[in-house]
Design a protein around this motif. Structure first.
Motif, PDB file in Angstrom:
ATOM      1  N   LEU A  38       6.181  60.999   0.032  1.00 17.62           N
ATOM      2  CA  LEU A  38       5.495  61.722   1.281  1.00 17.62           C
ATOM      3  C   LEU A  38       3.981  61.032   1.595  1.00 17.62           C
ATOM      4  CD1 LEU A  38       5.835  65.417   0.041  1.00 17.62           C
ATOM      5  CD2 LEU A  38       7.168  64.127   1.734  1.00 17.62           C
ATOM      6  N   ILE A  39       3.401  60.445   0.605  1.00 16.90           N
ATOM      7  CA  ILE A  39       2.095  59.755   0.816  1.00 16.90           C
ATOM      8  C   ILE A  39       2.222  58.529   1.688  1.00 16.90           C
ATOM      9  CG2 ILE A  39       0.313  58.363  -0.285  1.00 16.90           C
ATOM     10  CD1 ILE A  39      -0.097  61.349  -0.680  1.00 16.90           C
ATOM     11  N   LEU A  40       3.648  57.798   1.342  1.00 17.29           N
ATOM     12  CA  LEU A  40       3.898  56.651   2.044  1.00 17.29           C
ATOM     13  C   LEU A  40       4.274  57.002   3.510  1.00 17.29           C
ATOM     14  CD1 LEU A  40       4.745  53.574   2.315  1.00 17.29           C
ATOM     15  CD2 LEU A  40       6.908  54.261   1.692  1.00 17.29           C
ATOM     16  N   ALA A  42       3.013  59.415   5.258  1.00 20.70           N
ATOM     17  CA  ALA A  42       1.565  59.700   5.992  1.00 20.70           C
ATOM     18  C   ALA A  42       0.945  58.537   6.293  1.00 20.70           C
ATOM     19  CB  ALA A  42       0.967  60.831   4.841  1.00 20.70           C
ATOM     20  N   VAL A  43       0.885  57.311   5.349  1.00 20.42           N
ATOM     21  CA  VAL A  43       0.162  56.201   5.557  1.00 20.42           C
ATOM     22  C   VAL A  43       0.982  55.583   6.648  1.00 20.42           C
ATOM     23  CG1 VAL A  43      -0.358  54.116   4.488  1.00 20.42           C
ATOM     24  CG2 VAL A  43      -0.903  56.132   3.305  1.00 20.42           C
ATOM     25  N   GLN A  44       2.181  55.350   6.515  1.00 18.49           N
ATOM     26  CA  GLN A  44       3.034  54.607   7.739  1.00 18.49           C
ATOM     27  C   GLN A  44       2.774  54.988   9.231  1.00 18.49           C
ATOM     28  OE1 GLN A  44       6.824  55.060   5.836  1.00 18.49           O
ATOM     29  NE2 GLN A  44       6.713  52.647   5.253  1.00 18.49           N
ATOM     30  N   SER A  45       2.187  56.360   9.318  1.00 18.22           N
ATOM     31  CA  SER A  45       2.030  57.050  10.578  1.00 18.22           C
ATOM     32  C   SER A  45       0.793  56.373  11.339  1.00 18.22           C
ATOM     33  CB  SER A  45       1.588  58.623  10.510  1.00 18.22           C
ATOM     34  OG  SER A  45       0.442  58.633   9.877  1.00 18.22           O
ATOM     35  N   GLY A  46       0.064  55.877  10.446  1.00 20.23           N
ATOM     36  CA  GLY A  46      -1.081  55.102  11.184  1.00 20.23           C
ATOM     37  C   GLY A  46      -2.353  55.850  11.287  1.00 20.23           C
ATOM     38  N   ALA A 304      10.068  52.799  -5.826  1.00 19.48           N
ATOM     39  CA  ALA A 304      10.372  52.050  -4.562  1.00 19.48           C
ATOM     40  C   ALA A 304       9.320  52.423  -3.504  1.00 19.48           C
ATOM     41  CB  ALA A 304      11.810  52.260  -4.011  1.00 19.48           C
ATOM     42  N   ASP A 305       9.130  53.506  -3.295  1.00 15.85           N
ATOM     43  CA  ASP A 305       8.209  53.782  -2.145  1.00 15.85           C
ATOM     44  C   ASP A 305       6.552  53.590  -2.816  1.00 15.85           C
ATOM     45  OD1 ASP A 305      10.123  54.913  -0.351  1.00 15.85           O
ATOM     46  OD2 ASP A 305      10.016  57.175  -1.181  1.00 15.85           O
ATOM     47  N   GLN A 306       6.444  53.665  -4.243  1.00 15.44           N
ATOM     48  CA  GLN A 306       4.985  53.473  -4.575  1.00 15.44           C
ATOM     49  C   GLN A 306       5.120  52.056  -4.553  1.00 15.44           C
ATOM     50  OE1 GLN A 306       2.867  55.193  -6.095  1.00 15.44           O
ATOM     51  NE2 GLN A 306       1.230  53.524  -6.578  1.00 15.44           N
ATOM     52  N   MET A 312       1.862  47.213   1.077  1.00 17.69           N
ATOM     53  CA  MET A 312       0.745  47.705   2.208  1.00 17.69           C
ATOM     54  C   MET A 312      -0.586  47.504   2.147  1.00 17.69           C
ATOM     55  SD  MET A 312       2.846  51.042   4.063  1.00 17.69           S
ATOM     56  CE  MET A 312       1.720  51.067   5.568  1.00 17.69           C
ATOM     57  N   ILE A 313      -0.933  47.854   0.898  1.00 19.87           N
ATOM     58  CA  ILE A 313      -2.350  47.985   0.531  1.00 19.87           C
ATOM     59  C   ILE A 313      -2.645  46.461   0.301  1.00 19.87           C
ATOM     60  CG2 ILE A 313      -3.881  48.298  -1.353  1.00 19.87           C
ATOM     61  CD1 ILE A 313      -2.483  51.025  -1.827  1.00 19.87           C
ATOM     62  N   ARG A 314      -1.767  45.631  -0.324  1.00 16.81           N
ATOM     63  CA  ARG A 314      -1.946  44.241  -0.780  1.00 16.81           C
ATOM     64  C   ARG A 314      -1.995  43.406   0.399  1.00 16.81           C
ATOM     65  NH1 ARG A 314      -1.583  41.734  -5.333  1.00 16.81           N
ATOM     66  NH2 ARG A 314      -0.194  43.742  -6.220  1.00 16.81           N
ATOM     67  N   GLU A 315      -1.273  43.748   1.706  1.00 19.68           N
ATOM     68  CA  GLU A 315      -1.455  42.932   2.805  1.00 19.68           C
ATOM     69  C   GLU A 315      -2.817  43.345   3.582  1.00 19.68           C
ATOM     70  OE1 GLU A 315       2.031  44.289   4.766  1.00 19.68           O
ATOM     71  OE2 GLU A 315       3.431  42.890   3.501  1.00 19.68           O
ATOM     72  N   ARG A 316      -2.958  44.554   3.398  1.00 22.49           N
ATOM     73  CA  ARG A 316      -4.488  44.843   4.104  1.00 22.49           C
ATOM     74  C   ARG A 316      -5.525  44.182   3.505  1.00 22.49           C
ATOM     75  NH1 ARG A 316      -3.920  48.858   7.642  1.00 22.49           N
ATOM     76  NH2 ARG A 316      -5.784  49.792   8.782  1.00 22.49           N
ATOM     77  N   ILE A 317      -5.554  44.187   2.207  1.00 23.36           N
ATOM     78  CA  ILE A 317      -6.803  43.672   1.424  1.00 23.36           C
ATOM     79  C   ILE A 317      -6.651  42.184   1.802  1.00 23.36           C
ATOM     80  CG2 ILE A 317      -7.308  42.869  -0.836  1.00 23.36           C
ATOM     81  CD1 ILE A 317      -6.395  45.372  -2.058  1.00 23.36           C
TER      82      ILE A 317
END
Length: 318
Positions: A38-40, A42-46, A304-306, A312-317
């Protein structure tokens, strides 16, 4: 006449099974539950890009290694989402421990304490948070310790009566026995059977757990979860709590008719047996192919979702 949702709220505490703030605001549940999936979503929504950037900036100041930074941002993100949800609900939010720690008692304890500490830093008291753990033997052992420390827990991915019983014997605050995922397994195993909601194995499982807890006077709250249709929910009206997806909340909200209470607390009391041992617990799980498979599948799915979230976080960092 009031909607089915309004009537259901008279008999069961309704919990939103989502990280969607708009849906939470619309349906006004008492509590909300989250998980990595669910967190994933929400984050993927942008919608939370700015929040993510602020968290990364905060973590950058701590001079951590790349792996440590990703973990720290992920933890802070989960807590930040929990904070937003708590602005919408009067009760609690369930925040999940990393699924990779499902068989690690000390690791689960460390992560749970870290999440509670982050909530404390944000001004959120622990009485508004439930630490969510998979109901493995190790997860239940970790929950026992946390409960003794005053941190209340929500034990999830419950498919077998032994899991529920062991949680009650560990004085766990709340359990989430799954309904729809049990039905999924039986539909695949017995495709020729047409399961009506009243007769669904998942519905029958939650009813048995609820009655057992009542008769043995266990205070552990039973929260039915993982629903596939409205019929399952109506068949469990009166259960302590029901955590429901926005789609099914909407259906209940848009539907009229008379809702009957199904589950009622029994006044009958039965002496409690000796607590399950680890070997007894593991044997009972081993003998239940459905529970063994669905528990493992659930843990793998959350993991898998974690990991997707962490990528996504690593790419953003960067």
């Amino acid at each position: 006449m009031n909607s089915l949702l309004d009537q259901l709220k008279q008999y069961s505490t309704v919990v939103a099974d989502t990280g969607d703030l708009e849906a939470i605001g619309r349906f006004q549940p008492q509590d909300a539950t989250t998980n990595p999936s669910l967190i994933l979503k929400a984050v993927q929504s942008g919608h939370y890009d700015d929040m993510m950037d602020r968290l990364i900036d905060t973590v950058d100041q701590h001079n951590l290694s790349s792996d440590q930074a990703v973990t720290e941002v992920a933890d802070r993100l989960i807590v930040a989402m929990g904070q937003l949800i708590l602005r919408q609900v009067p009760g609690r939010v369930s925040t999940e421990v990393d699924a990779r720690l499902s068989f690690d008692v000390e690791g689960s304890l460390d992560k749970a304490r870290r999440l509670i500490a982050l909530y404390h830093e944000a001004g959120v008291t622990k009485d508004r948070v439930l630490i969510k753990l998979a109901a493995t033997w190790e997860g239940i052992c970790a929950a026992r310790v946390l409960e003794q420390e005053g941190v209340q827990c929500n034990l999830t991915l419950i498919f077998n009566f032994a899991q529920a019983r062991a949680c009650a014997e560990a004085d766990v605050y709340l359990i989430s026995p799954f309904v729809g995922r049990i039905l999924d397994w039986y539909r695949q195993a017995e495709p020729e059977v047409a399961f009506e909601p009243e007769a669904e194995p998942g519905v029958q499982s939650v009813r048995a757990i609820y009655q057992y807890f009542c008769e043995l006077d266990y205070p552990t709250i039973v929260m039915g979860a993982s629903f596939r249709n409205v019929g399952e929910i109506l068949a469990l009206s009166g259960c302590d709590r029901l955590t429901i997806s926005p789609a099914l909340l909407d259906t209940l909200d848009q539907t009229g008719g008379k809702l009957e209470r199904v589950l009622v607390r029994s006044s009958q009391r039965t002496p409690r047996p000796s607590p399950l041992t680890e070997s007894e617990f593991r044997w009972l799980m081993n003998e239940d192919a459905m529970a063994t498979e669905k528990l493992a599948e659930g843990i793998r799915g959350f993991n898998a979702d974690q990991q997707t979230l962490e990528r996504m976080i690593r790419e953003r960092i960067g």
